[in-house]
Design a protein around this motif. Structure first.
Motif, PDB file in Angstrom:
ATOM      1  N   GLU A  82       0.849  -1.188   0.000  1.00 57.63           N
ATOM      2  CA  GLU A  82       0.000   0.000   0.000  1.00 57.63           C
ATOM      3  C   GLU A  82       0.888   1.242   0.000  1.00 57.63           C
ATOM      4  OE1 GLU A  82      -3.124  -0.023  -0.379  1.00 57.63           O
ATOM      5  OE2 GLU A  82      -3.703  -2.097   0.096  1.00 57.63           O
ATOM      6  N   HIS A  83       0.350   2.339  -0.535  1.00 54.35           N
ATOM      7  CA  HIS A  83       1.152   3.555  -0.689  1.00 54.35           C
ATOM      8  C   HIS A  83       1.765   3.993   0.643  1.00 54.35           C
ATOM      9  CE1 HIS A  83       2.468   7.414  -2.247  1.00 54.35           C
ATOM     10  NE2 HIS A  83       1.886   8.002  -1.229  1.00 54.35           N
ATOM     11  N   GLU A  84       0.970   3.950   1.699  1.00 53.89           N
ATOM     12  CA  GLU A  84       1.456   4.392   3.006  1.00 53.89           C
ATOM     13  C   GLU A  84       2.598   3.500   3.496  1.00 53.89           C
ATOM     14  OE1 GLU A  84      -0.243   4.993   7.575  1.00 53.89           O
ATOM     15  OE2 GLU A  84      -1.667   4.894   5.890  1.00 53.89           O
ATOM     16  N   LYS A  85       2.433   2.191   3.313  1.00 49.84           N
ATOM     17  CA  LYS A  85       3.487   1.270   3.742  1.00 49.84           C
ATOM     18  C   LYS A  85       4.749   1.459   2.911  1.00 49.84           C
ATOM     19  CE  LYS A  85       4.663  -3.600   4.333  1.00 49.84           C
ATOM     20  NZ  LYS A  85       4.232  -5.008   4.235  1.00 49.84           N
ATOM     21  N   ARG A  86       4.565   1.658   1.597  1.00 47.72           N
ATOM     22  CA  ARG A  86       5.716   1.845   0.715  1.00 47.72           C
ATOM     23  C   ARG A  86       6.515   3.082   1.135  1.00 47.72           C
ATOM     24  NH1 ARG A  86       3.117   0.986  -3.803  1.00 47.72           N
ATOM     25  NH2 ARG A  86       3.076   3.093  -4.667  1.00 47.72           N
ATOM     26  N   THR A  87       5.793   4.144   1.516  1.00 54.71           N
ATOM     27  CA  THR A  87       6.451   5.366   1.974  1.00 54.71           C
ATOM     28  C   THR A  87       7.261   5.097   3.241  1.00 54.71           C
ATOM     29  OG1 THR A  87       4.666   6.720   1.048  1.00 54.71           O
ATOM     30  CG2 THR A  87       6.074   7.751   2.700  1.00 54.71           C
ATOM     31  N   THR A  88       6.670   4.322   4.165  1.00 52.75           N
ATOM     32  CA  THR A  88       7.362   3.977   5.405  1.00 52.75           C
ATOM     33  C   THR A  88       8.606   3.135   5.129  1.00 52.75           C
ATOM     34  OG1 THR A  88       5.254   3.985   6.604  1.00 52.75           O
ATOM     35  CG2 THR A  88       7.104   2.860   7.652  1.00 52.75           C
ATOM     36  N   LEU A  89       8.479   2.163   4.213  1.00 45.99           N
ATOM     37  CA  LEU A  89       9.610   1.295   3.878  1.00 45.99           C
ATOM     38  C   LEU A  89      10.755   2.092   3.259  1.00 45.99           C
ATOM     39  CD1 LEU A  89       7.734  -1.810   2.438  1.00 45.99           C
ATOM     40  CD2 LEU A  89       9.005  -1.697   4.584  1.00 45.99           C
ATOM     41  N   LYS A  90      10.411   3.072   2.434  1.00 49.60           N
ATOM     42  CA  LYS A  90      11.450   3.908   1.810  1.00 49.60           C
ATOM     43  C   LYS A  90      12.221   4.698   2.863  1.00 49.60           C
ATOM     44  CE  LYS A  90       9.341   4.468  -2.757  1.00 49.60           C
ATOM     45  NZ  LYS A  90       8.691   5.415  -3.704  1.00 49.60           N
ATOM     46  N   LYS A  91      11.519   5.091   3.929  1.00 50.35           N
ATOM     47  CA  LYS A  91      12.183   5.821   5.013  1.00 50.35           C
ATOM     48  C   LYS A  91      13.058   4.883   5.849  1.00 50.35           C
ATOM     49  CE  LYS A  91       8.719   9.492   5.507  1.00 50.35           C
ATOM     50  NZ  LYS A  91       7.649  10.077   6.375  1.00 50.35           N
ATOM     51  N   MET A  92      12.561   3.668   6.080  1.00 45.44           N
ATOM     52  CA  MET A  92      13.310   2.701   6.880  1.00 45.44           C
ATOM     53  C   MET A  92      14.521   2.148   6.133  1.00 45.44           C
ATOM     54  SD  MET A  92      10.509   0.373   8.911  1.00 45.44           S
ATOM     55  CE  MET A  92      11.810  -0.633   9.634  1.00 45.44           C
ATOM     56  N   TYR A  93      14.349   1.954   4.821  1.00 45.68           N
ATOM     57  CA  TYR A  93      15.411   1.359   4.002  1.00 45.68           C
ATOM     58  C   TYR A  93      15.699   2.285   2.818  1.00 45.68           C
ATOM     59  CZ  TYR A  93      13.531  -2.661   6.569  1.00 45.68           C
ATOM     60  OH  TYR A  93      13.078  -3.506   7.549  1.00 45.68           O
ATOM     61  N   PRO A  94      16.238   3.482   3.067  1.00 44.49           N
ATOM     62  CA  PRO A  94      16.351   4.508   2.029  1.00 44.49           C
ATOM     63  C   PRO A  94      17.260   4.138   0.852  1.00 44.49           C
ATOM     64  CG  PRO A  94      17.585   5.145   3.996  1.00 44.49           C
ATOM     65  CD  PRO A  94      16.765   3.954   4.377  1.00 44.49           C
ATOM     66  N   SER A  95      18.208   3.234   1.075  1.00 42.59           N
ATOM     67  CA  SER A  95      19.145   2.886   0.001  1.00 42.59           C
ATOM     68  C   SER A  95      18.683   1.692  -0.825  1.00 42.59           C
ATOM     69  CB  SER A  95      20.533   2.588   0.584  1.00 42.59           C
ATOM     70  OG  SER A  95      20.478   1.454   1.433  1.00 42.59           O
ATOM     71  N   LEU A  96      17.575   1.074  -0.423  1.00 43.72           N
ATOM     72  CA  LEU A  96      17.127  -0.156  -1.084  1.00 43.72           C
ATOM     73  C   LEU A  96      15.972   0.103  -2.036  1.00 43.72           C
ATOM     74  CD1 LEU A  96      17.224  -2.692   1.886  1.00 43.72           C
ATOM     75  CD2 LEU A  96      19.039  -2.116   0.268  1.00 43.72           C
ATOM     76  N   TYR A  97      15.728  -0.870  -2.901  1.00 46.71           N
ATOM     77  CA  TYR A  97      14.635  -0.817  -3.868  1.00 46.71           C
ATOM     78  C   TYR A  97      13.368  -1.301  -3.163  1.00 46.71           C
ATOM     79  CZ  TYR A  97      12.108  -1.751  -8.245  1.00 46.71           C
ATOM     80  OH  TYR A  97      11.189  -1.768  -9.272  1.00 46.71           O
ATOM     81  N   ALA A  98      12.576  -0.357  -2.679  1.00 46.85           N
ATOM     82  CA  ALA A  98      11.443  -0.679  -1.804  1.00 46.85           C
ATOM     83  C   ALA A  98      10.304  -1.413  -2.505  1.00 46.85           C
ATOM     84  CB  ALA A  98      10.915   0.600  -1.156  1.00 46.85           C
ATOM     85  N   LYS A  99      10.245  -1.359  -3.832  1.00 45.64           N
ATOM     86  CA  LYS A  99       9.164  -2.031  -4.552  1.00 45.64           C
ATOM     87  C   LYS A  99       9.343  -3.545  -4.593  1.00 45.64           C
ATOM     88  CE  LYS A  99       7.648   1.676  -7.665  1.00 45.64           C
ATOM     89  NZ  LYS A  99       7.462   2.072  -9.074  1.00 45.64           N
ATOM     90  N   GLU A 100      10.574  -4.022  -4.363  1.00 42.94           N
ATOM     91  CA  GLU A 100      10.833  -5.454  -4.445  1.00 42.94           C
ATOM     92  C   GLU A 100      10.993  -6.018  -3.039  1.00 42.94           C
ATOM     93  OE1 GLU A 100      10.507  -8.514  -4.931  1.00 42.94           O
ATOM     94  OE2 GLU A 100      10.947  -8.184  -7.047  1.00 42.94           O
ATOM     95  N   SER A 101       9.963  -6.747  -2.592  1.00 41.40           N
ATOM     96  CA  SER A 101       9.901  -7.183  -1.204  1.00 41.40           C
ATOM     97  C   SER A 101      11.019  -8.145  -0.814  1.00 41.40           C
ATOM     98  CB  SER A 101       8.541  -7.821  -0.923  1.00 41.40           C
ATOM     99  OG  SER A 101       8.224  -8.784  -1.915  1.00 41.40           O
ATOM    100  N   TYR A 102      11.438  -9.030  -1.709  1.00 31.58           N
ATOM    101  CA  TYR A 102      12.408 -10.042  -1.289  1.00 31.58           C
ATOM    102  C   TYR A 102      13.742  -9.405  -0.886  1.00 31.58           C
ATOM    103  CZ  TYR A 102      15.239 -10.141  -5.629  1.00 31.58           C
ATOM    104  OH  TYR A 102      16.080  -9.836  -6.658  1.00 31.58           O
ATOM    105  N   GLY A 103      14.130  -8.301  -1.564  1.00 33.77           N
ATOM    106  CA  GLY A 103      15.373  -7.629  -1.216  1.00 33.77           C
ATOM    107  C   GLY A 103      15.318  -7.012   0.170  1.00 33.77           C
ATOM    108  N   LEU A 104      14.155  -6.466   0.529  1.00 30.22           N
ATOM    109  CA  LEU A 104      13.976  -5.899   1.867  1.00 30.22           C
ATOM    110  C   LEU A 104      14.068  -6.986   2.937  1.00 30.22           C
ATOM    111  CD1 LEU A 104      10.996  -3.444   1.176  1.00 30.22           C
ATOM    112  CD2 LEU A 104      13.434  -2.915   1.192  1.00 30.22           C
ATOM    113  N   PHE A 105      13.451  -8.151   2.650  1.00 23.81           N
ATOM    114  CA  PHE A 105      13.518  -9.265   3.599  1.00 23.81           C
ATOM    115  C   PHE A 105      14.965  -9.728   3.799  1.00 23.81           C
ATOM    116  CE2 PHE A 105       8.965  -9.623   3.279  1.00 23.81           C
ATOM    117  CZ  PHE A 105       8.578 -10.274   4.441  1.00 23.81           C
ATOM    118  N   LEU A 106      15.713  -9.806   2.703  1.00 26.32           N
ATOM    119  CA  LEU A 106      17.093 -10.267   2.808  1.00 26.32           C
ATOM    120  C   LEU A 106      17.927  -9.299   3.645  1.00 26.32           C
ATOM    121  CD1 LEU A 106      19.332 -12.222   2.092  1.00 26.32           C
ATOM    122  CD2 LEU A 106      19.591 -11.066  -0.126  1.00 26.32           C
ATOM    123  N   TYR A 107      17.792  -8.027   3.373  1.00 34.81           N
ATOM    124  CA  TYR A 107      18.523  -7.008   4.135  1.00 34.81           C
ATOM    125  C   TYR A 107      18.139  -7.074   5.615  1.00 34.81           C
ATOM    126  CZ  TYR A 107      20.271  -2.393   5.524  1.00 34.81           C
ATOM    127  OH  TYR A 107      20.926  -1.366   6.164  1.00 34.81           O
TER     128      TYR A 107
END
Length: 502
Positions: free
Chosen positions: A117-142
């Motif tokens: 969701e847009h709100e969650k995506r915004t939060t993820l971008k703030k939490m993981y600013p250097s990562l590609y927030a649209k791709e969930s598996y990369g966030l999980f790995l990090y």
């Protein structure tokens, strides 16, 4: 409303060889504290408990229905703690990662491309600013690398796109500097019949947390590929598999820290050491999109491939004098306002003039204002250059853009020295170029950022002139007969192969 499948993108690991391989990679110990960040139906946990029924296991799962299944399965195991939570956002996990990680082992088949969701995506971008927030598996790995304690081991099954894609550069940087890769297994997603992942290949990466940057970069690891069947995972020493050894520092020094997996050392040297890249000697840009091709794009004949449901262009509406219009980017007045456009499709050297775009003043105003349209890189419209399709089959191809419009499925390549145009056209259609681009990006995609990275070796003047004339001859033949002499092409390709020595 977003479907449950799209929201969670959970592809459960039903393959016994894959589960057994990943469990074995963890080298489980009796006192291990283990984490499963996306529990799914619990297949990894069942296998772990078979080997050690007293293992301390934490499971996180976002899907309420899956949580119920997990609770029913493991209700008799007080050592298994299940929480319904979002691994990427959970505050308890935030605390654990801030303390340097707490888990000895982590295993997962995380969501691939899960809807945010847009709100969650915004939060993820703030939490993981250097990562590609649209791709969930990369966030999980990090996230899970951060949750490992020093010396802890992780094994993930994920798409292989993190190895090369430009947007995963910082994830690769983190892996190479904060972990020691133990091994990497590559295999086709077709090992999961009936499941459409949207990815051609998958990987299993096993790594060990190490905060000593120097030790990480000194680490060497093995890449295993060439699998014909998933059962081969039970014996990765099989002599029929392809095994490569890489040093993390070498990977780190590659452009964008990309994992360039090839047995050809000459290709690696070229990519890393060549004086020039295509991006140095040519502008590489993406083309135009109307926002609604069914309304604005027309076709010359119903026999043209993929022309169903498109209107036929009237010959009298085609403008043949647009090249002399100095105000062309603002549109054309009058009834003759359709201009030729080069579209995708893997055709070499020269494409038939089949498609025409409405280029009236009114249409241009729409393209510039409509949110779906892409009036991008307009200074390259109607110039002389080369079109490389974004999506290719097995081989990269290229055709001339002869002062025409080109659409967004094309990367327009415009040499800074026009004398290189025909040479580059021949090069892009050569097996040599295909070897290079497939090492840089193994997928079938050829975005501008990857084309820019292809090494370029400046040919001697005599070679440049010879290949230019031969390529012009091929194009003349295509104009006259619709075909060309393959022996001329083979001669050109042989010369290019000798120049690049790959």
């Amino acid at each position: 409303m977003v479907s449950e499948k799209k929201k969670y993108q959970a592809y459960y690991t039903k393959s016994t060889p894959i589960v057994e391989y990943m469990i074995n990679q963890l080298s489980l110990q009796p006192l291990d504290k283990i984490f499963e960040p996306c529990g799914g139906d619990g297949v990894f946990i069942e296998s772990i408990l078979d080997k050690n029924e007293f293992a301390q296991i934490d499971i996180c799962e976002l899907n309420t229905d899956s949580v119920k299944i997990l609770n029913n399965k493991f209700s008799e195991f007080p050592n298994v703690k299940i929480r319904e939570c979002d691994t990427l956002l959970d505050s308890e996990l935030n605390l654990k990662s801030r303390f340097g990680g707490v888990y000895d082992k982590i295993i997962a088949n995380p969501p691939y491309g899960a809807w945010q969701e847009h709100e969650k995506r915004t939060t993820l971008k703030k939490m993981y600013p250097s990562l590609y927030a649209k791709e969930s598996y990369g966030l999980f790995l990090y996230r899970c690398i951060e949750l490992l304690k020093e010396g802890g081991v992780l094994s993930f099954i994920i798409p292989d796109t993190f190895l090369n894609l430009h947007m995963h550069k910082e994830l690769r940087n983190h892996i190479l500097n904060r972990t020691q890769i133990l091994d990497l297994v590559l295999f086709p997603s077709s090992f999961f019949p009936g499941v459409n992942f949207g990815y051609a290949n998958l990987s299993i990466i096993t790594l060990k947390k190490n905060n000593n940057n120097t030790e990480c970069l000194k680490n060497s690891f093995t890449v295993i590929s060439g699998f014909d069947d998933v059962s081969q995972l039970s014996n990765v020493d099989n002599k029929f598999l392809k095994t490569y050894s890489f040093n993390q520092k070498d990977i780190y020094n590659n452009p964008d820290h990309a994992f360039l997996v090839t047995e050809n050392n000459n290709i690696l040297k070229l990519i890393n050491q060549s004086k020039f890249k295509i991006g140095d000697i040519a502008d590489c840009v993406t083309g135009f999109y109307s926002g609604n091709d069914k309304e604005f794009l027309q076709v010359i004949s119903p026999e043209i491939k993929n022309s169903k449901n498109y209107k036929l262009v009237k010959i009298e509406t085609i403008n043949r004098d647009y090249k002399n219009n100095s105000n062309i980017l603002n549109g054309i007045l009058g009834d003759q306002h359709f201009v030729p456009i080069v579209k995708g499709g893997n055709i070499k050297y020269l494409k038939q003039e089949s498609w025409f775009m409405n280029w009236s003043n009114t249409a241009i105003q729409h393209y510039k204002a409509d949110k779906k349209a892409r009036f991008q890189n307009p200074k390259y419209y109607f110039r002389f250059g080369i079109g490389v399709p974004m999506i290719s089959s097995s081989n990269i191809t290229a055709s001339l853009i002869e002062h025409k419009l080109f659409d967004q499925s094309i990367v327009g390549v415009f040499p800074k020295d026009e004398n290189l145009t025909y040479y580059l056209l021949a090069f892009f259609n050569s097996p040599t170029c295909n070897k290079l681009i497939r090492t840089i990006n193994p997928s079938a995609n050829n975005p501008a950022n990857y084309i820019k990275k292809i090494p370029f070796i400046t040919p001697k003047k005599t070679i440049l002139e010879f290949i230019t004339e031969k390529t012009k001859g091929i194009i003349d033949e295509i104009r006259e007969t619709g075909n060309y002499n393959k022996s001329d092409e083979l001669e050109i390709q042989s010369i290019i192969e000798k120049i690049y020595k790959v």
